[in-house]
Design a protein around this motif. Sequence first.
Motif, short mmCIF file in Angstrom:
data_model
loop_
_atom_site.label_atom_id
_atom_site.label_comp_id
_atom_site.label_asym_id
_atom_site.label_seq_id
_atom_site.Cartn_x
_atom_site.Cartn_y
_atom_site.Cartn_z
N TRP A 151 42.37 69.27 39.83
CA TRP A 151 42.54 68.34 40.95
C TRP A 151 41.28 67.54 41.24
N TRP A 152 40.15 67.86 40.59
CA TRP A 152 38.89 67.16 40.86
C TRP A 152 39.00 65.69 40.44
N PRO A 153 38.65 64.74 41.33
CA PRO A 153 38.86 63.32 41.01
C PRO A 153 37.74 62.74 40.16
N THR A 154 38.11 61.76 39.37
CA THR A 154 37.14 60.94 38.64
C THR A 154 37.11 59.57 39.30
N LEU A 155 36.05 59.27 40.02
CA LEU A 155 35.97 58.04 40.80
C LEU A 155 35.27 56.95 40.00
N PRO A 156 35.64 55.69 40.21
CA PRO A 156 34.97 54.57 39.54
C PRO A 156 33.53 54.45 40.02
N PRO A 157 32.57 54.26 39.11
CA PRO A 157 31.16 54.30 39.50
C PRO A 157 30.61 53.01 40.07
N GLY A 158 31.35 51.91 39.98
CA GLY A 158 30.79 50.65 40.45
C GLY A 158 31.83 49.56 40.58
N LEU A 159 31.38 48.40 41.03
CA LEU A 159 32.18 47.21 41.28
C LEU A 159 33.10 47.42 42.48
N ARG A 160 33.83 46.35 42.83
CA ARG A 160 34.71 46.39 43.99
C ARG A 160 36.15 46.72 43.60
N GLU A 161 36.50 46.44 42.35
CA GLU A 161 37.82 46.77 41.83
C GLU A 161 37.72 46.89 40.32
N ALA A 162 38.66 47.60 39.73
CA ALA A 162 38.63 47.86 38.29
C ALA A 162 39.10 46.64 37.50
N VAL A 163 38.84 46.68 36.21
CA VAL A 163 39.27 45.60 35.32
C VAL A 163 40.43 46.04 34.43
N ARG A 164 40.73 47.34 34.41
CA ARG A 164 41.86 47.85 33.64
C ARG A 164 42.37 49.13 34.29
N PRO A 182 44.45 47.87 38.51
CA PRO A 182 43.32 47.10 39.03
C PRO A 182 43.76 46.18 40.18
N GLY A 183 42.95 46.14 41.22
CA GLY A 183 43.22 45.26 42.35
C GLY A 183 44.21 45.80 43.36
N SER A 184 44.78 46.96 43.11
CA SER A 184 45.74 47.55 44.05
C SER A 184 44.98 48.12 45.25
N PRO A 185 45.68 48.35 46.37
CA PRO A 185 44.99 48.94 47.54
C PRO A 185 44.34 50.28 47.24
N ILE A 186 45.00 51.14 46.45
CA ILE A 186 44.40 52.43 46.13
C ILE A 186 43.17 52.25 45.24
N ASP A 187 43.17 51.23 44.39
CA ASP A 187 42.01 50.94 43.56
C ASP A 187 40.82 50.50 44.42
N ARG A 188 41.07 49.61 45.38
CA ARG A 188 40.01 49.17 46.28
C ARG A 188 39.49 50.34 47.11
#
Length: 395
Positions: free
Chosen positions: A226-239, A252-258
């Motif tokens: 259950w441990w999450p892998t969080l994005p390390p940077g930027l405001r939204e993902a590219v893929r 990418p760009g979804s509310p959960i992504d932001r």
Amino acid sequence: MTAYLIRRLFQMALVVFVVSIFMFLLFNIAPGGPLTGLQQQQRRITPEERARIRAQYELDLYWPVRYTRWLVGWPTGPIVINGQEWFANVPLGCYLEATPAEGGGCHEYVYLSDMPRLHPPVRSSKGILFGDFGQSTVVQAGRPVWDLLTSRIWATVELQVISLVLSLVIAIPLGIYSAVHQYSRFDYTFTTAAFIGSSMPTFFFGLLFILIFTVLAGRVQEVWPWWPTLPPGLREAVRPYDVASWLTRVQPGSPIDRFLHLLMPVGVLTIVSVAAWSRFLRSSMLEVLRQDYVRTARAKGLVERVVINKHALRNALIPFVTIVVLQIPLFFAGAIVTETIFAWPGMGRLYFDALNRSDYNIALAFIYVTTILTVFATLLGDILYAVIDPRIRYS
């Protein structure tokens, strides 16, 4: 109050003016500059290219003249260098021999002798007092600085507002409870944690979060799926990407992504703010709780909750307001270290890039606007003092 506000506004204008002079002078006498890299390549630079660079940064003018041109856009007109006249502060694409569709060339700086066959240039900068901060010279060459600032400010506001609200919601109750229960087990634990949180630099928490939730997340998931892998940077993902077994294929760009991109930078800012603010409020509350009027309120038989919330907290918030209102400039300035670590496309990252690449127009505009917001924040703090404590009067 009216006389006080008029006097303070005059003082604020004077402070902003003096700060603008000193910051402009420091940027001009600081080591480095736009010709630093070119000085190592003098044999490759033609006289015309060197003259263009010097005209672009107005290096052949005395700094008081450059300052007045930057502040109010005066004196206007071309710059004379070695007997030739050059236009400065003109955005890219303003001199066109033909339209882009016709394959015309673009010249950022040209001799006046070439002007008859070119279109008239765009007017030079009007000065920062009139809202014209010039154009970016390196970061996004030719783009107006104000447009560049407004394109980044909302990312910073989003980050700062969320962290500010969370910090206030957490820090105020913690500080009050720790002060009321002084020398308890909770107080010792809280004081130790707050001391560690305020002692560690911001980048330590940023790198620690990236290490735990990104770099080592895969190994941790082998034990705890259950441990999450969080994005390390930027405001939204590219893929698209996966977070954990309970959340896969985040678009990418979804509310959960932001939201996921906000977690780590907001967490860092909240930890640092809570650690400092709660300790400050605890000290202020302890000082107020020892006052005679608090003992009198208790002697009258008032409920402890009323004594704390109505009598003690209101006076304890007076010095705390000073810290909170000074967060207002950060809505524009951003968190330079945090935004740089997490590659957050906000004002702090923009200022870091401008300094790193010697884009002085952006850096000067950044400091100038931050200075204005700072002096207005201090005025707002003085007004809030009178609202919180009726004994404070201004004349």
